[in-house]
Design an enzyme around this catalytic site. Structure first.
Site, PDB file in Angstrom:
ATOM      1  N   MET A 497       0.910  -1.295  -0.374  1.00 15.97           N
ATOM      2  CA  MET A 497       0.106   0.030   0.193  1.00 15.97           C
ATOM      3  C   MET A 497       0.920   1.482   0.108  1.00 15.97           C
ATOM      4  O   MET A 497       1.488   1.754   0.965  1.00 15.97           O
ATOM      5  CB  MET A 497      -1.080   0.084   1.119  1.00 15.97           C
ATOM      6  CG  MET A 497      -2.087   1.288   0.869  1.00 15.97           C
ATOM      7  SD  MET A 497      -3.442   1.159  -0.002  1.00 15.97           S
ATOM      8  CE  MET A 497      -3.594   2.565  -0.701  1.00 15.97           C
ATOM      9  N   ASN A 499       0.829   4.069   1.160  1.00 16.03           N
ATOM     10  CA  ASN A 499       1.336   5.110   1.870  1.00 16.03           C
ATOM     11  C   ASN A 499       2.096   6.476   1.952  1.00 16.03           C
ATOM     12  O   ASN A 499       3.304   6.355   1.914  1.00 16.03           O
ATOM     13  CB  ASN A 499       0.731   5.053   3.548  1.00 16.03           C
ATOM     14  CG  ASN A 499      -0.479   3.866   3.428  1.00 16.03           C
ATOM     15  OD1 ASN A 499      -1.201   4.168   3.031  1.00 16.03           O
ATOM     16  ND2 ASN A 499       0.152   2.839   4.287  1.00 16.03           N
ATOM     17  N   GLU A 523       4.940   1.227  -5.478  1.00 14.51           N
ATOM     18  CA  GLU A 523       4.889   1.900  -4.519  1.00 14.51           C
ATOM     19  C   GLU A 523       5.268   3.473  -4.746  1.00 14.51           C
ATOM     20  O   GLU A 523       5.339   4.567  -4.779  1.00 14.51           O
ATOM     21  CB  GLU A 523       4.858   1.218  -3.259  1.00 14.51           C
ATOM     22  CG  GLU A 523       3.860  -0.319  -3.140  1.00 14.51           C
ATOM     23  CD  GLU A 523       2.525  -0.204  -3.675  1.00 14.51           C
ATOM     24  OE1 GLU A 523       2.142   0.543  -4.012  1.00 14.51           O
ATOM     25  OE2 GLU A 523       2.075  -1.181  -4.412  1.00 14.51           O
ATOM     26  N   HIS A 526       3.823   5.009  -7.737  1.00 15.31           N
ATOM     27  CA  HIS A 526       2.578   6.034  -6.642  1.00 15.31           C
ATOM     28  C   HIS A 526       3.270   7.174  -5.649  1.00 15.31           C
ATOM     29  O   HIS A 526       2.044   8.075  -5.874  1.00 15.31           O
ATOM     30  CB  HIS A 526       1.963   5.147  -5.393  1.00 15.31           C
ATOM     31  CG  HIS A 526       1.064   3.454  -6.430  1.00 15.31           C
ATOM     32  ND1 HIS A 526       0.311   4.465  -7.166  1.00 15.31           N
ATOM     33  CD2 HIS A 526       0.884   3.276  -6.265  1.00 15.31           C
ATOM     34  CE1 HIS A 526      -0.962   3.779  -7.741  1.00 15.31           C
ATOM     35  NE2 HIS A 526      -0.523   2.192  -7.109  1.00 15.31           N
ATOM     36  N   GLU A 545      -3.665   3.716 -10.810  1.00 10.00           N
ATOM     37  CA  GLU A 545      -3.091   2.269 -11.489  1.00 10.00           C
ATOM     38  C   GLU A 545      -2.519   2.289 -12.539  1.00 10.00           C
ATOM     39  O   GLU A 545      -1.688   1.694 -12.466  1.00 10.00           O
ATOM     40  CB  GLU A 545      -3.679   1.323 -10.905  1.00 10.00           C
ATOM     41  CG  GLU A 545      -4.589   1.432  -9.501  1.00 10.00           C
ATOM     42  CD  GLU A 545      -3.617   0.922  -7.645  1.00 10.00           C
ATOM     43  OE1 GLU A 545      -2.263   1.034  -8.695  1.00 10.00           O
ATOM     44  OE2 GLU A 545      -3.218   0.908  -7.359  1.00 10.00           O
TER      45      GLU A 545
END
Length: 894
Positions: A497, A499, A523, A526, A545
């Site tokens: 994830m 974060n 990640e 992201h 995504e």
């Protein structure tokens, strides 16, 4: 990730640019982008009229009880004066200024052109925000002056001009008010205000009234109580209303939240003195806020009435009545004290479920709509704000959050966190446990349990900085300060994830080096696509995504070469086509712009189409410009333009065509068979796929070996296959080969026997990603000689990513009793949420006489399956756990 009905201003209001004007422009743009019209219940057709009488005043039946969401919004509409006939229904900023006969100073220079009926459709849905009503046609007398009109302000206004270029029409009254290039009459009299933020896009997964307010900051005071599996919290929301006298504030919440109190206070003139929190003794309630400008009892604020109403099975709506004298753009604070137990977002682990077996562990997982059970919020990716937090935890427990700054105050025993950049609610994350750090680069460190720290450090030391530097060369500076990674116990429900500042990764992936590399780089990507620039609704999750997957592969190409990138892409696209065969090409979830029906959990949209079909579209865009480096330059400009905001697909596509005007002149968005609209809204596989020939040196041996094992005669094929040493293959090569065998299962028994003789011992020594695929082949072919390997694997695994696929296969074949036996022996080492999921699989896969008994400790068919991210909510649609669509086929990392 709603809209309200704007109203005309009272007589005498000057016409000027306000947040409402910007809101309506944003609303019209998003209405066009989404290509759908949400119709008011009971209204037929896009040009149907809704009588104003139907919006009559409603009053709460219980004195002192706040109105419901629909009532409070309807009452806010009724508080406005009657609308003049023939004018479009718009915001206060769009009303004509008052005019007295003979007063030429306030007379508008020309009468605005009235709107024609049918240009706008009603927008809204039952139980949500009031709809934007159809435009009322103007009297004929206004139209006689049309020939006297001079070119309007839209002649040089880029945003409405873009709308016209796409064939969309706006009401002229609204267009005049929304122009970003001209001042309207009377604008000089308007009070100076900071430029307003556009309201969030309509998000059917949110019950909140986010479009009525601007969320400036949120502050959290949290106390972790692992013995009671309870989180006690105090939330301070700093807001300002976008319109005067809002009746109520509606937040997303959850039945797991128990509200103790809600209060109101005026915000201080400056935010230099943040709120502090006092933590009462156990049993005395949630933390108490303390403000430097309001000492003592004044910190409690003025109590507000509130109520919790059902919304969906994954959340509730919290309606808070606001003081009636609240002015537009006037900052204020709402203080909520609460406790949260059994929350889907908060995962409590006993020490036995950790690697060290020493201390309790807790982590949060907010994606997609779970953080409304962590704290009341605008739980939509369209709303972003900064946040700060003060957290108290038991002694010896390390607390981390997704924040740019953190400090531990030892004398107080509390942690202070601050996120300086705006983020959506789902990216507020917390983890606490027996965690130790180790630096792996100048701006990165790993956190893990002490027994895992050496492995994590050795595998990531130095390489994370390489990946960050490669991403910066492609897409601009890394804007989050630090990039740290925390490895979580196997109970973490997904692989990873993103974060901000603190990536969460399941520790089980540490043994699979290549999967670890790809997951971490994804990640990292992201940080630009998803965290900095976020999809405004969950219906367009591909914007995060798909772009992150494209960026991930550009980073791997820069660091590991094109051949490795093509191999990994071939592996993922192979999984995409497998999913397509299972679902069918007309499955609605195969669209990039999926329509999320009210009440459906957005987690159901988490599938390979979001990643791989989205990637193929982005790759197609890169090929249109002819040069990957030029496309990297475009993505860098796109991030710079939209960073810390939320976007819709049309924002990306408009920016693309503006950056490459030669492509716009060629109408590349309308090429037959490859239209942008078709990419977004057509079901089925990608319209075009990338050329992976640069990876043929790695994929060709896989194809050759698979063909040998499916050829005849078997003896000759097996002899030839045994000469190929797969121990020297990359992990993705071996996984791709085993996936092909899985697709062909059930295989002839003699083939399975030969495969076992040739590979079983070798594969048993490889990583978990390889072993689980081989064991699935064993199970799907009922190959009993290797069942002991299945048992040993399940006894050693506590992660859903390595247990659920095997239990599903066991229960759909002839090995149901074996599955039940293994589960009884291992259930004590599984997280309760995972245990419930497996029990559901067993109960649906076994006959009534063989169902697991109540001795398992939890009830089968629990509602947890519908609300917890560890449940089959990650399946597509409403598929049952026993469906032929295995979680291995559809589950992906975040």
């Amino acid at each position: 990730m709603g809209r309200v009905l704007d109203s005309l201003a009272p007589s005498g209001t000057a016409l000027h640019h306000t947040a409402e004007a910007q809101a309506n422009l944003q609303d019209s743009r998003e209405n066009r982008v989404r290509g759908t019209a949400r119709i008011v219940p009971g209204v037929r057709g896009p040009t149907a009229k809704v009588p104003l009488a139907s919006l009559g005043k409603r009053q709460s039946r219980l004195q002192g009880c706040p109105p419901s969401r629909n009532e409070c919004r309807a009452q806010a509409e009724d508080a406005q004066p009657p609308r003049a006939p023939g004018l479009a229904l718009r915001s206060a900023a769009h009303a004509a200024p008052a005019h007295r006969p003979g007063d030429r100073t306030q007379r508008p220079r020309r009468r605005p052109r009235p709107a024609r009926a049918g240009r706008r459709t009603a927008r809204g849905r039952a139980g949500r925000l009031p709809a934007r009503l159809p435009v009322v046609p103007a009297p004929r007398r206004h139209r006689r002056r049309r020939r006297h009109r001079r070119p309007g302000p839209l002649a040089h206004c880029p945003r409405p001009a873009a709308a016209a270029a796409h064939g969309f029409h706006l009401a002229p009254v609204a267009m005049a008010a929304q122009c970003c290039c001209r001042k309207a009459p009377g604008a000089e009299a308007a009070p100076a205000r900071p430029p307003p933020e556009p309201p969030p896009a309509l998000d059917v997964a949110s019950a909140s009234s986010a479009q009525l307010f601007r969320l400036r900051h949120l502050q959290l005071g949290l106390e972790l109580r692992p013995e009671a599996r309870e989180l006690a919290g105090c939330l301070v929301l700093e807001l300002c209303a976008l319109r005067p006298a809002p009746r109520a504030l509606v937040l997303d919440a959850h039945p797991a939240l128990r509200l103790h109190s809600v209060s109101f206070r005026r915000a201080p003139a400056t935010s230099d003195s943040p709120c502090t929190f006092a933590f009462p003794a156990p049993g005395l309630g949630p933390p108490l806020p303390a403000f430097a400008d309001a000492p003592g009892a004044e910190s409690a604020g003025c109590p507000l009435a509130f109520r919790l109403d059902p919304f969906t099975d994954y959340g509730s709506s919290l309606t808070v009545t606001l003081p009636p004298e609240l002015q537009a753009h006037q900052p204020f604070q709402v203080i909520l004290r609460y406790t949260s137990t059994d929350a889907p977002a908060i995962w409590w682990l006993d020490p036995e479920l950790t690697y060290g077996n020493a201390k309790p562990f807790v982590f949060t997982q907010g994606h997609s709509v779970c953080n409304r059970s962590f704290f009341p919020c605008f739980d939509t990716p369209a709303v972003k704000c900064t946040y700060s937090a003060v957290v108290k935890a038991p002694s010896g427990v390390q607390v981390l959050m997704s924040a740019t700054r953190s400090v531990y105050v030892e004398e107080e025993g509390v942690y202070h966190f601050c996120m300086e950049h705006p983020v959506p609610a789902y990216l507020v994350a917390l983890v606490a446990g027996d965690l130790k750090p180790a630096d792996i680069g100048p701006r990165s460190r790993v956190w893990a349990e002490p027994c895992l720290l050496p492995t994590a450090t050795s595998k990531l030391s130095g390489v994370v900085e390489q990946w960050l530097s490669a991403a910066e060369r492609l897409y601009g500076p890394y804007m989050w300060g630090r990039y740290d990674i925390v490895f979580l116990p196997p109970s973490f429900p997904i692989v990873a994830m993103e974060n901000p500042c603190l990536t969460f990764i399941i520790s089980s992936i540490l043994e699979s080096d290549e999967f670890l590399v790809i997951d971490v780089i994804h990640e990292v990507a992201h940080s630009w696509f998803g965290n900095a620039v976020t999809n405004a609704t969950w219906e367009e999750m591909w914007l995060s995504e798909g772009l992150a997957t494209y960026a991930q592969r550009r980073i791997t190409t820069e660091t590991y070469g094109a051949a490795f990138t093509c191999l990994e892409t071939a592996f993922r696209l192979d999984a995409l086509h497998r999913q397509m065969r299972l679902l069918g090409e007309d499955s609605p979830v195969s669209k990039l712009q999926v329509k999320l029906e009210p009440g459906v959990n957005p987690s159901h949209l988490m599938n390979l189409f979001t990643y791989e079909k989205g990637y193929c579209f982005v790759y197609y865009l890169s090929q249109l410009c002819g040069d990957p480096q030029r496309f990297d330059d475009f993505l860098r400009a796109y991030v710079e333009k939209y960073k810390f905001t939320s976007v819709v697909a049309q924002d990306l596509l408009d920016s693309f065509l503006s950056f490459f005007p030669e492509l716009k002149e060629q109408s590349v968005d309308c090429r037959a068979g490859l239209e942008f609209e078709r990419w977004l809204n057509a079901t089925g596989p990608p319209l075009a796929e990338p050329d992976l020939s640069q990876g043929s040196s790695l994929t060709r041996p896989v194809e050759a070996l698979f063909q040998l094992w499916t050829a005849e005669p078997l003896e000759q094929a097996a002899a030839s296959a045994s000469t190929i040493d797969i121990s020297k293959w990359r992990t993705f090569q071996t996984a791709l080969f085993l996936d092909r065998l899985l697709d062909g299962s059930p295989l002839p028994q003699e083939v399975v026997m030969s495969l076992s003789k040739c590979y079983s011992s070798l594969l048993d020594s490889m990583n978990a990603e390889i072993r689980i695929r081989w064991l699935q082949i064993v199970v799907r072919n009922d190959y009993y000689p290797d069942l002991h390997r299945v048992r040993r694997f399940l006894e050693s695994q506590m992660s859903r990513m390595y247990t659920i696929p095997l239990y599903e296969d066991l229960c759909t074949g002839a090995l149901k009793s074996f599955a039940l036996e293994v589960f009884y022996q291992t259930q004590g080492r599984l997280h309760p949420n995972l245990r419930r999921t497996i029990q559901q699989i067993l109960s649906q896969g076994l006959g009534p006489s063989a169902e697991p008994s109540a001795e398992t400790g939890t009830e089968l068919g629990s509602a947890e399956a519908d609300t917890n991210p560890d449940s089959p909510a990650l399946l597509l649609g409403d598929e049952a756990p026993s469906s032929t669509i295995s979680l291995r086929d559809v589950n992906v990392s975040a």
